[in-house]
Design an enzyme around this catalytic site. Structure first.
Site, mmCIF file in Angstrom:
data_model
loop_
_atom_site.group_PDB
_atom_site.id
_atom_site.type_symbol
_atom_site.label_atom_id
_atom_site.label_comp_id
_atom_site.label_asym_id
_atom_site.label_seq_id
_atom_site.Cartn_x
_atom_site.Cartn_y
_atom_site.Cartn_z
ATOM 1 N N TYR A 81 4.945 8.831 -18.011
ATOM 2 C CA TYR A 81 3.250 8.985 -17.561
ATOM 3 C C TYR A 81 2.967 10.079 -17.076
ATOM 4 C CZ TYR A 81 2.845 3.669 -17.491
ATOM 5 O OH TYR A 81 2.802 2.217 -17.718
ATOM 6 N N LYS A 93 17.497 3.442 -22.692
ATOM 7 C CA LYS A 93 17.442 3.489 -24.167
ATOM 8 C C LYS A 93 18.392 4.707 -24.566
ATOM 9 C CE LYS A 93 16.128 2.302 -28.272
ATOM 10 N NZ LYS A 93 16.659 0.791 -28.959
ATOM 11 N N ASP A 153 15.729 -2.875 -25.154
ATOM 12 C CA ASP A 153 15.318 -4.131 -26.305
ATOM 13 C C ASP A 153 16.230 -5.147 -25.939
ATOM 14 O OD1 ASP A 153 17.581 -2.429 -26.760
ATOM 15 O OD2 ASP A 153 16.922 -2.131 -29.074
ATOM 16 N N ASP A 187 6.812 -1.166 -16.627
ATOM 17 C CA ASP A 187 5.727 -1.888 -16.738
ATOM 18 C C ASP A 187 5.820 -2.865 -17.786
ATOM 19 O OD1 ASP A 187 2.660 -1.674 -16.770
ATOM 20 O OD2 ASP A 187 2.917 -0.786 -18.724
ATOM 21 N N ASP A 246 5.225 -7.317 -17.128
ATOM 22 C CA ASP A 246 4.275 -8.447 -17.694
ATOM 23 C C ASP A 246 5.153 -9.499 -18.385
ATOM 24 O OD1 ASP A 246 2.501 -6.731 -16.802
ATOM 25 O OD2 ASP A 246 1.291 -7.161 -18.645
HETATM 26 C C1 IPM Z 1 0.592 -1.677 -13.905
HETATM 27 C C2 IPM Z 1 -0.645 -0.993 -15.068
HETATM 28 C C3 IPM Z 1 -0.948 0.213 -14.767
HETATM 29 C C4 IPM Z 1 0.708 1.123 -15.133
HETATM 30 C C5 IPM Z 1 -2.050 0.927 -15.574
HETATM 31 C C6 IPM Z 1 -3.256 0.393 -15.424
HETATM 32 C C7 IPM Z 1 -1.891 2.395 -15.158
HETATM 33 O O1 IPM Z 1 -0.357 -1.542 -16.162
HETATM 34 O O2 IPM Z 1 0.348 -1.246 -12.838
HETATM 35 O O3 IPM Z 1 1.185 -2.272 -14.435
HETATM 36 O O4 IPM Z 1 0.786 1.166 -16.445
HETATM 37 O O5 IPM Z 1 1.403 1.478 -14.316
HETATM 38 MN MN MN Z 2 1.223 -2.980 -16.275
#
Ligand code: IPM
Ligand code: MN
Ligand code: NAD
Length: 361
Positions: free
Chosen positions: A141, A191, A223, A247, A251
């Site tokens: 990042y 990885k 993976d 990240d 999710d």
């Molecule tokens: C998160 C988001 C952020 C990240 C983005 C919006 C910069 O996806 O906090 O999970 O990737 O860190």
């Molecule tokens: Mn995110």
């Protein structure tokens, strides 16, 4: 106790969910006799519109003065075609860096009452109780060189994943300390079959593990980790990840919990002279443009982030636990927003926030 808190609602559903988180924070402050000093600031797309920058100087100043910062979400489709430097997301990356919050704690729990809200089979999800410790201020990042370039009439793009030994050590220590308070198992994600930076990550984490002989360390390739999270999530206790893998996997974790609208997070790192964590508290989810303005966003991730704030930045464990219990009560008997697929009428964001206050009592 005096609680000086900066609220950055941001974009989309950000202001809607933080309004409910603030409602709960105010309720808790009243109930336990704390003096709450709230400040409000701009970040993300709304800050670009009003101040021309996703992270205005005055927002940085307020965040540095506050004991803790609560953030909603940033991001808006109108900025989707802009380069990363001029996007709302840059504000979030900037404030994480400025505050030095290098460890992002993202708990994932499958509440028994919500097993049917997950699209996965109940027996796969039941008993899930893990926490992702995501490195937050380094890696791909932030690495340079980065950019889209032209050379000899052809185009190419570069991003760089870079980690120093110190960056890996400090986030690993946060993860090992957490594992000590839990089931003493740490899984480090990388990885390393392809990337040097992952081989280094694995080596440094293995070295740090020597300080924690009571914690069992395993390494897993990202993976396979993505698959094991669905196949056998109960095997995980603490998951330690570089920035981008964390990240993505968090999710996926949202599917285990039942909705991304439930996942809270604490971003911590530097400490104040008092020993308290400097903290940024943010739901895992984004600005959800598809439901923004409809009053149906789930505020529980933002409310859970307030519980994390009370715990980590203020050491108010009783108050934090009361919010967590209240969230559980609401998840048992409702009201539920539409993302949780309630059996009857779906509730609004505000009804859920009020219900959490009522459950705290
Ligand atoms: C998160 C988001 C952020 C990240 C983005 C919006 C910069 O996806 O906090 O999970 O990737 O860190
Ligand atoms: Mn995110
Ligand atoms: P998102 O998390 O905003 O939404 C993904 C899906 O989950 C959508 O269908 C949305 O409606 C749903 N959802 C999210 N939060 C919810 C909630 N509280 N209640 C009910 N449903 C919810 O991810 P996206 O659509 O990929 O991103 C939208 C924008 O948000 C982008 O600009 C992205 O960069 C940004 N983003 C910001 C953050 C952050 O500020 N921390 C995190 C992720 C994404």
């Amino acid at each position: 106790m005096r609680l000086k808190v900066l609220v950055l609602g941001g974009d989309g559903i950000g202001p809607e969910v933080t309004a409910e988180a603030v409602r709960v924070l105010e309720h808790v402050a009243r109930r336990w006799g704390h003096e709450l000093e709230l400040m409000e600031g701009l970040i993300g797309g709304v800050a670009i519109r009003q101040k021309g920058h996703p992270l205005p100087e005055e927002t940085v100043r307020m965040a540095e003065q506050a004991d803790a910062t609560l953030l909603g979400a940033v991001g808006s489709p109108e900025f989707d075609d802009l380069p990363p430097d001029r996007r709302p997301e840059k504000g979030l990356l900037g404030i994480r860096k400025v505050l030095g919050v290098y460890a992002n704690l993202r708990p994932v729990k499958a509440y028994p009452s919500l097993l049917d809200a997950s699209p996965l089979k109940n027996e796969r999800v039941a008993g899930t109780d893990l926490i992702i410790v995501r490195e937050l201020t380094g890696g791909i990042y932030y690495g340079t060189p980065r950019g889209i370039f032209q050379s000899d009439g052809s185009e190419y793009a570069v991003n760089t994943e870079v980690y120093t030994r110190e960056e890996i050590e400090r986030v690993a220590r946060v993860a090992f300390e957490l594992a000590r308070q839990r089931r003493r198992k740490l899984t480090s994600v990388d990885k390393s079959n392809v990337l040097e930076v992952s081989q280094f990550w694995r080596r440094v984490v293995t070295t740090v593990a020597r300080e924690y002989p009571d914690v069992t360390l395993e390494h897993i390739l990202v993976d396979n980790c993505a698959m094991q999270l669905i196949l056998n999530p109960q095997r995980f206790d603490v998951l330690l990840t570089p920035n981008m893998f964390g990240d993505i996997l968090s999710d996926e974790g949202a599917v285990l919990a039942g909705s991304i609208g439930l996942l809270a997070s604490a971003s911590i790192g530097a400490r104040r002279p008092s020993g308290a964590w400097v903290g940024l508290y943010e739901p895992v989810h984004g600005s959800a443009p598809d439901i923004a303005g409809k009053g149906i966003a789930n505020p529980l991730a933002a409310i859970g982030s307030v519980a994390a704030m009370l715990q980590y930045s203020f050491g108010l464990r009783e108050e934090a636990a009361a919010i967590e219990r209240a969230i559980e009560t609401v998840l048992q008997s409702g009201p539920w927003t539409p993302d949780l697929r309630p059996p009857g009428r779906a509730a609004t964001t505000t009804e859920v926030g009020q219900a959490v206050c009522d459950a705290i009592g």
